[in-house]
Design a protein around this motif. Structure first.
Motif, PDB file in Angstrom:
ATOM      1  N   MET A 103     -33.486  52.874  83.831  1.00  0.00           N
ATOM      2  CA  MET A 103     -32.958  51.561  83.507  1.00  0.00           C
ATOM      3  C   MET A 103     -31.453  51.590  83.695  1.00  0.00           C
ATOM      4  N   LYS A 104     -30.874  50.455  84.125  1.00  0.00           N
ATOM      5  CA  LYS A 104     -29.412  50.381  84.266  1.00  0.00           C
ATOM      6  C   LYS A 104     -28.935  49.032  83.749  1.00  0.00           C
ATOM      7  N   VAL A 105     -27.636  48.902  83.566  1.00  0.00           N
ATOM      8  CA  VAL A 105     -27.078  47.617  83.152  1.00  0.00           C
ATOM      9  C   VAL A 105     -26.807  46.835  84.431  1.00  0.00           C
ATOM     10  N   SER A 106     -27.518  45.708  84.621  1.00  0.00           N
ATOM     11  CA  SER A 106     -27.352  44.983  85.887  1.00  0.00           C
ATOM     12  C   SER A 106     -26.261  43.931  85.797  1.00  0.00           C
ATOM     13  N   LYS A 107     -25.975  43.477  84.574  1.00  0.00           N
ATOM     14  CA  LYS A 107     -25.002  42.399  84.442  1.00  0.00           C
ATOM     15  C   LYS A 107     -24.416  42.487  83.040  1.00  0.00           C
ATOM     16  N   ALA A 108     -23.126  42.216  82.906  1.00  0.00           N
ATOM     17  CA  ALA A 108     -22.518  42.230  81.573  1.00  0.00           C
ATOM     18  C   ALA A 108     -21.513  41.090  81.506  1.00  0.00           C
ATOM     19  N   THR A 109     -21.700  40.209  80.563  1.00  0.00           N
ATOM     20  CA  THR A 109     -20.844  39.016  80.467  1.00  0.00           C
ATOM     21  C   THR A 109     -20.251  38.928  79.081  1.00  0.00           C
ATOM     22  N   HIS A 110     -19.112  38.268  79.003  1.00  0.00           N
ATOM     23  CA  HIS A 110     -18.421  38.149  77.730  1.00  0.00           C
ATOM     24  C   HIS A 110     -17.797  36.763  77.681  1.00  0.00           C
ATOM     25  N   LYS A 111     -18.029  36.057  76.600  1.00  0.00           N
ATOM     26  CA  LYS A 111     -17.435  34.725  76.499  1.00  0.00           C
ATOM     27  C   LYS A 111     -16.808  34.572  75.125  1.00  0.00           C
ATOM     28  N   ALA A 112     -15.610  34.031  75.095  1.00  0.00           N
ATOM     29  CA  ALA A 112     -14.921  33.838  73.816  1.00  0.00           C
ATOM     30  C   ALA A 112     -14.294  32.457  73.793  1.00  0.00           C
ATOM     31  N   LEU A 113     -14.144  31.936  72.583  1.00  0.00           N
ATOM     32  CA  LEU A 113     -13.648  30.574  72.413  1.00  0.00           C
ATOM     33  C   LEU A 113     -12.689  30.562  71.236  1.00  0.00           C
ATOM     34  N   SER A 143      -7.567  24.540  72.361  1.00  0.00           N
ATOM     35  CA  SER A 143      -8.972  24.918  72.374  1.00  0.00           C
ATOM     36  C   SER A 143      -9.184  25.548  73.747  1.00  0.00           C
ATOM     37  N   ILE A 144      -9.255  26.879  73.780  1.00  0.00           N
ATOM     38  CA  ILE A 144      -9.395  27.542  75.090  1.00  0.00           C
ATOM     39  C   ILE A 144     -10.578  28.500  75.040  1.00  0.00           C
ATOM     40  N   SER A 145     -11.085  28.851  76.213  1.00  0.00           N
ATOM     41  CA  SER A 145     -12.154  29.849  76.232  1.00  0.00           C
ATOM     42  C   SER A 145     -11.908  30.811  77.381  1.00  0.00           C
ATOM     43  N   GLY A 146     -12.498  31.976  77.279  1.00  0.00           N
ATOM     44  CA  GLY A 146     -12.396  32.972  78.355  1.00  0.00           C
ATOM     45  C   GLY A 146     -13.792  33.481  78.654  1.00  0.00           C
ATOM     46  N   THR A 147     -14.122  33.632  79.927  1.00  0.00           N
ATOM     47  CA  THR A 147     -15.418  34.203  80.316  1.00  0.00           C
ATOM     48  C   THR A 147     -15.134  35.364  81.264  1.00  0.00           C
ATOM     49  N   CYS A 152     -12.787  31.284  66.193  1.00  0.00           N
ATOM     50  CA  CYS A 152     -12.866  32.166  67.346  1.00  0.00           C
ATOM     51  C   CYS A 152     -14.293  32.642  67.478  1.00  0.00           C
ATOM     52  N   LEU A 153     -14.765  32.683  68.707  1.00  0.00           N
ATOM     53  CA  LEU A 153     -16.131  33.117  68.918  1.00  0.00           C
ATOM     54  C   LEU A 153     -16.155  34.012  70.122  1.00  0.00           C
ATOM     55  N   LEU A 154     -17.124  34.886  70.105  1.00  0.00           N
ATOM     56  CA  LEU A 154     -17.251  35.680  71.285  1.00  0.00           C
ATOM     57  C   LEU A 154     -18.674  36.115  71.475  1.00  0.00           C
ATOM     58  N   VAL A 155     -19.071  36.192  72.704  1.00  0.00           N
ATOM     59  CA  VAL A 155     -20.373  36.764  72.971  1.00  0.00           C
ATOM     60  C   VAL A 155     -20.225  37.764  74.114  1.00  0.00           C
ATOM     61  N   ALA A 156     -20.754  38.955  73.915  1.00  0.00           N
ATOM     62  CA  ALA A 156     -20.810  39.932  75.010  1.00  0.00           C
ATOM     63  C   ALA A 156     -22.287  40.142  75.318  1.00  0.00           C
ATOM     64  N   VAL A 157     -22.666  40.004  76.567  1.00  0.00           N
ATOM     65  CA  VAL A 157     -24.076  40.127  76.936  1.00  0.00           C
ATOM     66  C   VAL A 157     -24.243  41.197  78.008  1.00  0.00           C
ATOM     67  N   LEU A 158     -25.099  42.178  77.741  1.00  0.00           N
ATOM     68  CA  LEU A 158     -25.371  43.234  78.726  1.00  0.00           C
ATOM     69  C   LEU A 158     -26.824  43.086  79.178  1.00  0.00           C
ATOM     70  N   HIS A 159     -27.048  42.985  80.478  1.00  0.00           N
ATOM     71  CA  HIS A 159     -28.419  42.862  81.013  1.00  0.00           C
ATOM     72  C   HIS A 159     -28.856  44.236  81.507  1.00  0.00           C
ATOM     73  N   LEU A 160     -30.008  44.690  81.082  1.00  0.00           N
ATOM     74  CA  LEU A 160     -30.506  45.973  81.575  1.00  0.00           C
ATOM     75  C   LEU A 160     -31.756  45.732  82.403  1.00  0.00           C
ATOM     76  N   SER A 161     -31.800  46.316  83.597  1.00  0.00           N
ATOM     77  CA  SER A 161     -33.024  46.146  84.387  1.00  0.00           C
ATOM     78  C   SER A 161     -33.424  47.482  84.996  1.00  0.00           C
ATOM     79  N   ALA A 162     -34.634  47.511  85.569  1.00  0.00           N
ATOM     80  CA  ALA A 162     -35.151  48.754  86.138  1.00  0.00           C
ATOM     81  C   ALA A 162     -34.315  49.150  87.339  1.00  0.00           C
ATOM     82  N   HIS A 163     -34.168  50.473  87.551  1.00  0.00           N
ATOM     83  CA  HIS A 163     -33.450  50.964  88.739  1.00  0.00           C
ATOM     84  C   HIS A 163     -34.085  50.398  89.985  1.00  0.00           C
TER      85      HIS A 163
END
Length: 422
Positions: free
Chosen positions: A355-365, A320-324, A9-20
């Motif tokens: 600064m704010k979080v502009s994008k947040a992604t999560h992927k698991a396998l 073998s499944i994944s979720g995004t 099982c794998l997972l990645v959570a990604v949060l993007h922070l950019s300037a207001h």
């Protein structure tokens, strides 16, 4: 010789922070903050106790997140790691202030009148240590890394806290060259997930100043492997109209199980070597909605208390499944809105609120296999044909929980609607 395939099982959570806004961020000088109560040595506090302060909220968050994901895509497979998303957001809250911080912690199902922020962070610190405990037969690695634009000056206190509490580190990146930064982050994740998640970032907004990556990698062997010889083609009934062909694994043996009459479902616990177990939950046909609605801490602990050892012939599809997931969309539905907007206050990171979080992604396998020939052929128990045990066949949509039993944490959670869905 065939290489042993492992449940993984794998997972990645990604949060993007950019300037207001696109204006240059003016960096405030480092402010020396008062010493945090969590800086004080914990007076011989039991790590398990400290971690148990946060586990009930993590479990509530897991089920709330699951319901959001299920509502958005009712007919799709679901797979995510609640503990990893919680850790990524708790780390973000460490750098948040004001209502941004309150919303993140309340979104994580913490009641801030009952638990202090220091206790939450200390709890996560202990939980992460306990999950990657040495000597466990389960390979579980989990961590957070912050990729920061090289012009950003993070506060020393923040860097010290993420390292001490979350085992996290900050890496200086060149976000002006967004392709280079994107490749650097993708390569890092590929490395941390042993080559299984190749590309989490498809593109990177040129205004990005920081990306928070949380990854979890889990690899374990079944305590009692399935015999590859018995795996055969069979049908999985996705719904009343659709069936797909799957590779069905079979094992005749003893398992802890429980039949929940009230919820019309069967629960089978399949242990991994080590302190982790998978709970496979099979609702009667047409009862999935009812089961999803009843998913709570109380329901799961009732199942755990009611398990009894039975002999059965168990049929489970190889998969073998994944979720995004778009975390931003799901979290905003859960009331976490400020950190994603111009009202964000992430001044605990750099001393500057812009600064704010502009994008947040999560992927698991997830991969579930027999465990390879060598192990399986030797240790599979094949009973004599004259005694026929009851058959439990996971041949229509079911739920799956992977639980670390030492800390009672839900590492992964999913719904298998169609095992053939890639």
């Amino acid at each position: 010789m065939m290489k042993a395939m492992l449940p993984l099982c794998l997972l990645v959570a990604v949060l993007h922070l950019s300037a207001h806004s696109l204006t240059e961020t003016d960096h405030h000088p480092e402010q020396h903050e008062p010493t945090d109560p969590q800086e004080q040595p914990s007076h011989g506090e039991d790590p398990l106790k400290s971690c148990q302060r946060i586990v009930p909220s993590n479990t509530d968050f897991a089920f709330q997140f699951y319901r959001q994901a299920a509502t958005q895509e009712p007919a799709k497979n679901i797979f995510f790691s609640p503990v990893s998303i919680s850790a990524a957001l708790a780390l973000l809250s460490l750098g948040s202030r004001g209502s941004s911080q309150t919303q993140v912690l309340e979104g994580l199902a913490f009641n801030l009148t009952n638990i202090q922020k220091e206790e939450i962070h200390r709890g996560f610190g202990q939980l992460l240590l306990l999950l990657s405990r040495p000597g466990s037969q389960v390979q579980l690695s989990m961590g957070s890394t912050l990729f920061m634009d090289k012009h950003l000056k993070p506060m020393k206190s923040f860097l010290k806290d993420i390292k001490r509490l979350y085992g996290g580190k900050a890496v200086s990146s060149s976000f002006q060259n967004s392709t280079e930064a994107k490749n650097e982050i993708n390569d890092y994740i590929k490395n941390k997930t042993c080559g299984n998640i190749n590309q989490i970032l498809e593109d990177l907004d040129p205004n990005t100043l920081m990306v928070i990556v949380n990854y979890i990698y889990f690899k374990a062997y079944w305590e009692n492997p399935f015999n590859i010889e018995r795996t055969h083609k069979d049908y999985f009934h996705v719904n009343a109209k659709t069936s797909v062909e799957v590779e069905m694994m079979v094992r005749d043996g003893f398992y802890k199980a429980y039949s929940d009459r009230k919820l019309s479902c069967k629960v089978v616990q399949i242990p991994y070597k080590g302190d982790v177990a998978a709970f496979f939950i099979l609702p009667n046909k047409g009862k999935m909605k009812q089961l999803e609605h009843a998913l709570t801490k109380r329901t799961v602990s009732k199942w755990e208390r009611s398990l009894q050892r039975w002999r059965m012939e168990l049929h489970i599809p190889k998969l073998s499944i994944s979720g995004t997931y778009d975390l931003k969309r799901i979290l905003m539905n859960m009331g976490v809105t400020d950190v994603f907007s111009d009202r964000a206050d992430l001044s605990g990171i750099t001393g500057n609120p812009d600064m704010k979080v502009s994008k947040a992604t999560h992927k698991a396998l997830l991969k579930i296999h027999e465990n390879g020939t060598e192990a399986a052929a030797v240790s599979s128990i094949d009973f004599l044909p004259h005694s026929v045990p009851p058959t439990v066949k996971f041949d229509h949509p079911f739920l799956l929980l992977i639980v670390d039993q030492y800390t009672q944490s839900i590492l992964f959670m999913g719904k298998i609607v169609d095992p053939s869905q890639k």
